[in-house]
Design a protein around this motif. Structure first.
Motif, PDB file in Angstrom:
ATOM      1  N   ALA A  30       0.848  -1.190   0.000  1.00  0.00           N
ATOM      2  CA  ALA A  30       0.000   0.000   0.000  1.00  0.00           C
ATOM      3  C   ALA A  30       0.883   1.239   0.000  1.00  0.00           C
ATOM      4  N   PHE A  31       0.547   2.197  -0.827  1.00  0.00           N
ATOM      5  CA  PHE A  31       1.333   3.415  -0.980  1.00  0.00           C
ATOM      6  C   PHE A  31       0.575   4.581  -0.343  1.00  0.00           C
ATOM      7  N   ALA A  32       1.141   5.159   0.707  1.00  0.00           N
ATOM      8  CA  ALA A  32       0.520   6.289   1.392  1.00  0.00           C
ATOM      9  C   ALA A  32       1.170   7.592   0.935  1.00  0.00           C
ATOM     10  N   GLY A  33       0.354   8.544   0.560  1.00  0.00           N
ATOM     11  CA  GLY A  33       0.844   9.833   0.097  1.00  0.00           C
ATOM     12  C   GLY A  33       1.167  10.777   1.244  1.00  0.00           C
ATOM     13  N   ALA A  34       1.621  11.966   0.870  1.00  0.00           N
ATOM     14  CA  ALA A  34       2.025  12.972   1.849  1.00  0.00           C
ATOM     15  C   ALA A  34       0.868  13.441   2.724  1.00  0.00           C
ATOM     16  N   ASN A  35      -0.373  13.336   2.246  1.00  0.00           N
ATOM     17  CA  ASN A  35      -1.530  13.812   3.004  1.00  0.00           C
ATOM     18  C   ASN A  35      -2.198  12.730   3.848  1.00  0.00           C
ATOM     19  N   MET A  36      -1.649  11.549   3.881  1.00  0.00           N
ATOM     20  CA  MET A  36      -2.193  10.478   4.730  1.00  0.00           C
ATOM     21  C   MET A  36      -1.893  10.850   6.177  1.00  0.00           C
ATOM     22  N   VAL A  42       4.879   6.623   3.206  1.00  0.00           N
ATOM     23  CA  VAL A  42       5.482   5.307   3.391  1.00  0.00           C
ATOM     24  C   VAL A  42       4.878   4.327   2.392  1.00  0.00           C
ATOM     25  N   VAL A  43       5.605   3.245   2.179  1.00  0.00           N
ATOM     26  CA  VAL A  43       5.104   2.115   1.408  1.00  0.00           C
ATOM     27  C   VAL A  43       4.962   0.975   2.409  1.00  0.00           C
ATOM     28  N   GLN A  44       3.726   0.643   2.700  1.00  0.00           N
ATOM     29  CA  GLN A  44       3.424  -0.355   3.731  1.00  0.00           C
ATOM     30  C   GLN A  44       3.255  -1.719   3.070  1.00  0.00           C
ATOM     31  N   GLY A  59       1.423  -7.530  11.748  1.00  0.00           N
ATOM     32  CA  GLY A  59       0.688  -7.570  10.486  1.00  0.00           C
ATOM     33  C   GLY A  59       1.281  -6.747   9.361  1.00  0.00           C
ATOM     34  N   VAL A  60       1.773  -5.556   9.692  1.00  0.00           N
ATOM     35  CA  VAL A  60       2.270  -4.647   8.659  1.00  0.00           C
ATOM     36  C   VAL A  60       3.550  -3.953   9.108  1.00  0.00           C
ATOM     37  N   ALA A  61       4.334  -3.552   8.123  1.00  0.00           N
ATOM     38  CA  ALA A  61       5.538  -2.747   8.333  1.00  0.00           C
ATOM     39  C   ALA A  61       5.677  -1.867   7.094  1.00  0.00           C
ATOM     40  N   ALA A  62       6.544  -0.881   7.143  1.00  0.00           N
ATOM     41  CA  ALA A  62       6.636   0.028   5.996  1.00  0.00           C
ATOM     42  C   ALA A  62       8.054   0.496   5.736  1.00  0.00           C
ATOM     43  N   LEU A  93       9.333   3.983  14.462  1.00  0.00           N
ATOM     44  CA  LEU A  93       7.925   3.686  14.241  1.00  0.00           C
ATOM     45  C   LEU A  93       7.307   4.720  13.306  1.00  0.00           C
ATOM     46  N   TYR A  94       6.533   4.259  12.323  1.00  0.00           N
ATOM     47  CA  TYR A  94       5.863   5.194  11.434  1.00  0.00           C
ATOM     48  C   TYR A  94       4.400   5.395  11.841  1.00  0.00           C
ATOM     49  N   PHE A  95       3.866   4.528  12.687  1.00  0.00           N
ATOM     50  CA  PHE A  95       2.502   4.644  13.201  1.00  0.00           C
ATOM     51  C   PHE A  95       2.560   4.170  14.649  1.00  0.00           C
ATOM     52  N   PRO A  96       3.071   5.037  15.545  1.00  0.00           N
ATOM     53  CA  PRO A  96       3.373   4.644  16.923  1.00  0.00           C
ATOM     54  C   PRO A  96       2.221   4.032  17.707  1.00  0.00           C
ATOM     55  N   SER A  97       1.002   4.536  17.522  1.00  0.00           N
ATOM     56  CA  SER A  97      -0.122   4.019  18.315  1.00  0.00           C
ATOM     57  C   SER A  97      -0.401   2.545  18.037  1.00  0.00           C
ATOM     58  N   GLN A  98       0.034   2.054  16.872  1.00  0.00           N
ATOM     59  CA  GLN A  98      -0.153   0.644  16.547  1.00  0.00           C
ATOM     60  C   GLN A  98       1.170  -0.115  16.470  1.00  0.00           C
ATOM     61  N   LYS A  99       2.241   0.497  16.953  1.00  0.00           N
ATOM     62  CA  LYS A  99       3.581  -0.120  16.984  1.00  0.00           C
ATOM     63  C   LYS A  99       4.016  -0.645  15.610  1.00  0.00           C
TER      64      LYS A  99
END
Length: 110
Positions: A30-36, A42-44, A59-62, A93-99
């Motif tokens: 999954a490709f997240a843009g600058a406004n996500m 990031v590319v998750q 489950g996921v990393a990026a 961490l790129y999404f700290p609340s979900q580690k």
């Protein structure tokens, strides 16, 4: 000599808790843009069997957008159906609340 062995064991234990290696085929990207808002630029990805790390989401990393060589390697592996070995950095961490941890290295074999 004894101090070098103890230091080596300590550094080995430290690095294994910071960087976890995971292996398998990439099952989604999954490709997240600058406004996500939750995790921009990031590319998750997900791999078969998930990630094995006590300190990271399983489950996921990026990959960070700035690591273009890693993004290219992930896309190539995904397109060819080749397994990858992914090293997660539990201190980045790129999404700290979900580690959700950042991928710091990705390798492919023939």
């Amino acid at each position: 000599m004894k101090h070098k062995i103890v230091l080596g064991l300590f550094l080995s234990a430290l690095s294994s808790s910071v960087f976890a290696a995971n292996e398998g085929k990439i099952t989604s990207i999954a490709f997240a843009g600058a406004n996500m808002s939750s995790h921009p630029d990031v590319v998750q990805l997900q791999i078969e069997g998930g990630f094995e790390s006590a300190d990271c989401n399983t489950g996921v990393a990026a990959i960070r957008k700035s690591d273009t060589h890693l993004v290219s390697a992930a896309l190539a592996a995904f397109a060819m159906g080749k397994p990858v070995k992914v090293f997660l950095n539990a201190h980045d961490l790129y999404f700290p609340s979900q580690k959700r941890c950042v991928i710091s290295m990705l390798t492919m074999a023939k």
